[in-house]
Design an enzyme around this catalytic site. Structure first.
Site, PDB file in Angstrom:
ATOM      1  N   HIS A 110       0.870  -1.191   0.000  1.00 13.83           N
ATOM      2  CA  HIS A 110       0.000   0.000   0.000  1.00 13.83           C
ATOM      3  C   HIS A 110       0.900   1.232   0.000  1.00 13.83           C
ATOM      4  O   HIS A 110       1.278   1.754   1.041  1.00 13.83           O
ATOM      5  CB  HIS A 110      -0.914  -0.026   1.221  1.00 13.83           C
ATOM      6  CG  HIS A 110      -1.944   1.057   1.246  1.00 13.83           C
ATOM      7  ND1 HIS A 110      -3.111   0.963   1.971  1.00 13.83           N
ATOM      8  CD2 HIS A 110      -1.989   2.278   0.647  1.00 13.83           C
ATOM      9  CE1 HIS A 110      -3.826   2.063   1.817  1.00 13.83           C
ATOM     10  NE2 HIS A 110      -3.156   2.883   1.026  1.00 13.83           N
ATOM     11  N   HIS A 161       1.424   4.842  -2.394  1.00 13.70           N
ATOM     12  CA  HIS A 161       1.071   5.739  -3.496  1.00 13.70           C
ATOM     13  C   HIS A 161       2.343   6.457  -3.951  1.00 13.70           C
ATOM     14  O   HIS A 161       2.955   7.185  -3.165  1.00 13.70           O
ATOM     15  CB  HIS A 161       0.034   6.769  -3.048  1.00 13.70           C
ATOM     16  CG  HIS A 161      -1.233   6.151  -2.554  1.00 13.70           C
ATOM     17  ND1 HIS A 161      -2.282   5.859  -3.384  1.00 13.70           N
ATOM     18  CD2 HIS A 161      -1.608   5.753  -1.301  1.00 13.70           C
ATOM     19  CE1 HIS A 161      -3.265   5.314  -2.669  1.00 13.70           C
ATOM     20  NE2 HIS A 161      -2.873   5.233  -1.405  1.00 13.70           N
ATOM     21  N   HIS A 217      -9.533   1.080  -1.308  1.00 14.76           N
ATOM     22  CA  HIS A 217      -9.494   1.692   0.014  1.00 14.76           C
ATOM     23  C   HIS A 217     -10.893   1.583   0.633  1.00 14.76           C
ATOM     24  O   HIS A 217     -11.889   1.922  -0.017  1.00 14.76           O
ATOM     25  CB  HIS A 217      -9.122   3.167  -0.089  1.00 14.76           C
ATOM     26  CG  HIS A 217      -7.680   3.413  -0.389  1.00 14.76           C
ATOM     27  ND1 HIS A 217      -7.012   2.784  -1.406  1.00 14.76           N
ATOM     28  CD2 HIS A 217      -6.771   4.243   0.203  1.00 14.76           C
ATOM     29  CE1 HIS A 217      -5.750   3.217  -1.433  1.00 14.76           C
ATOM     30  NE2 HIS A 217      -5.593   4.097  -0.460  1.00 14.76           N
ATOM     31  N   GLU A 272     -11.243   3.267   6.379  1.00 16.10           N
ATOM     32  CA  GLU A 272     -10.298   4.145   7.077  1.00 16.10           C
ATOM     33  C   GLU A 272     -11.119   5.282   7.685  1.00 16.10           C
ATOM     34  O   GLU A 272     -11.240   5.418   8.882  1.00 16.10           O
ATOM     35  CB  GLU A 272      -9.234   4.700   6.126  1.00 16.10           C
ATOM     36  CG  GLU A 272      -8.255   5.635   6.844  1.00 16.10           C
ATOM     37  CD  GLU A 272      -7.345   6.399   5.892  1.00 16.10           C
ATOM     38  OE1 GLU A 272      -6.271   6.817   6.344  1.00 16.10           O
ATOM     39  OE2 GLU A 272      -7.712   6.606   4.720  1.00 16.10           O
ATOM     40  N   ASP A 328       1.826   3.937   2.896  1.00 20.51           N
ATOM     41  CA  ASP A 328       0.800   4.786   2.292  1.00 20.51           C
ATOM     42  C   ASP A 328       1.408   5.949   1.501  1.00 20.51           C
ATOM     43  O   ASP A 328       1.706   5.810   0.321  1.00 20.51           O
ATOM     44  CB  ASP A 328      -0.154   5.287   3.374  1.00 20.51           C
ATOM     45  CG  ASP A 328      -1.511   5.710   2.849  1.00 20.51           C
ATOM     46  OD1 ASP A 328      -1.754   5.612   1.621  1.00 20.51           O
ATOM     47  OD2 ASP A 328      -2.365   6.130   3.646  1.00 20.51           O
ATOM     48  N   ASP A 329       1.563   7.109   2.142  1.00 17.39           N
ATOM     49  CA  ASP A 329       2.157   8.309   1.522  1.00 17.39           C
ATOM     50  C   ASP A 329       3.280   8.787   2.435  1.00 17.39           C
ATOM     51  O   ASP A 329       3.136   9.782   3.166  1.00 17.39           O
ATOM     52  CB  ASP A 329       1.096   9.407   1.366  1.00 17.39           C
ATOM     53  CG  ASP A 329      -0.065   8.971   0.493  1.00 17.39           C
ATOM     54  OD1 ASP A 329       0.057   9.051  -0.732  1.00 17.39           O
ATOM     55  OD2 ASP A 329      -1.097   8.532   1.051  1.00 17.39           O
TER      56      ASP A 329
END
Length: 330
Positions: A14, A16, A194, A197, A275-276
């Protein structure tokens, strides 16, 4: 434990690629491409990486993406992340990219994907890092727009393994994209989304029952529904959890209250991801280290989370077993 985490060969599921944009590279590309950003220097960019919600993060995320123009920009962005993979002993990564963020600015699909995949190919050749590419639809846009980008992807299908669904969750439920996911499956793409969350458990159920996903990205609110918990356990549907991201975006108030270890002990197929990472304060190893610092988690449980990431990956069974044997030797 930090040395142990470093030694473990890891997979990340996961991630990005636009979320790995470090301030230095953003500022450099803005100057190179003569694109105005509202920051005078790298420090101002770094200060802007403070936000209070998913939407405030997304506003900065999309603004930063504007400086990506040429194929070499997408190469440089991806290559910087892959160098981090080498540093952190990430041996396999499944990278998400958001083509709509770029095609909406007039950047051709082929520029985006060619820049990214050239970096992936170089990392495979030079470092032995394996990778897959996941094309994500932006859920705040329409399903019709998702269909357009799906059609654009077809000439590059050999470069893309899966499609996903990201961006603003609340108000954009899975059923909004039911038809385009059905088409993507017919085209042979793997499916992820997604869910759970910000959105409640209905978003997770929708991703499973309507989109027919292979795994859930995030999914941390699953413990609000006992039936869902049992279903995820029985089916071993993977959850690609991103601890630092969850705390930064206020989905979880503090790391000490994160439920990932509870879910692991309940028998769910949970994994750790970043994630980011440039926006959320840490790459993959930093997420593991934060869990160790804030939660009662053993060395064996850390190993279990790493093994889960390979089991949840889209690698074939032979490759998965090879990596699991490597992990057992650490």
């Amino acid at each position: 434990m930090k040395k142990y985490i470093q030694k473990l060969p890891k997979a990340e599921l996961h991630l990005h690629i636009e979320g790995t944009f470090e301030p230095e590279l953003m500022f450099k590309l803005a100057k190179k491409n003569n694109i105005s950003i509202p920051y005078k220097n790298v420090e101002e960019v770094r200060k802007a990486y403070n936000f209070t919600s998913l939407q405030s993060f997304l506003d900065i995320y999309y603004a930063g993406a504007n400086v990506l123009v040429e194929e070499e920009d997408f190469f440089d962005l991806t290559w910087e992340y892959l160098l981090r993979c080498k540093e952190q002993n990430i041996v396999h990564t499944e990278i998400m990219f958001d083509p709509q963020t770029h095609t909406s600015r007039g950047i051709k699909f082929e520029i985006v994907i060619n820049g990214i995949t050239k970096a992936l190919e170089k990392a495979k050749k030079e470092f032995g890092i394996t990778s897959f590419l996941i094309m994500s639809f932006l859920r705040h846009l329409s399903q019709e727009e998702a269909f357009v980008i799906l059609e654009e992807s077809i000439p590059f299908k050999e470069k893309i393994l899966a499609v996903g669904l990201d961006s603003s969750e609340i108000g954009n439920p899975p059923q909004k994209f039911q038809d385009v996911f059905k088409k993507a499956k017919e085209l042979g793409y793997k499916l992820v989304a997604h869910a759970g969350e910000e959105g409640d458990t209905s978003y997770i159920w929708g991703a499973i029952n309507l989109l027919h996903v292979d795994r859930i990205d995030h999914g941390i609110r699953c413990d609000e529904d006992e039936k869902l918990l049992e279903y995820l356990k029985q089916k071993q549907i993977p959850l690609t959890v991103c601890p630092l991201s969850n705390v930064k975006l206020k989905a979880v108030d503090t790391m000490s209250n994160h439920n990932i270890v509870k879910l692991l002990r309940a028998g769910l197929m949970v994994t750790v991801n970043s994630d980011d990472p440039s926006y959320f304060g840490g790459y993959l190893n930093d997420n593991f280290e934060s869990l160790v610092k804030s939660l009662d988690i053993s060395k064996e449980e850390v190993k279990k989370l790493v093994i889960n990431s390979f089991k949840a990956s889209f690698l074939n069974s032979v490759q998965i077993e090879k990596y699991i044997e490597m992990i057992k030797e650490v």
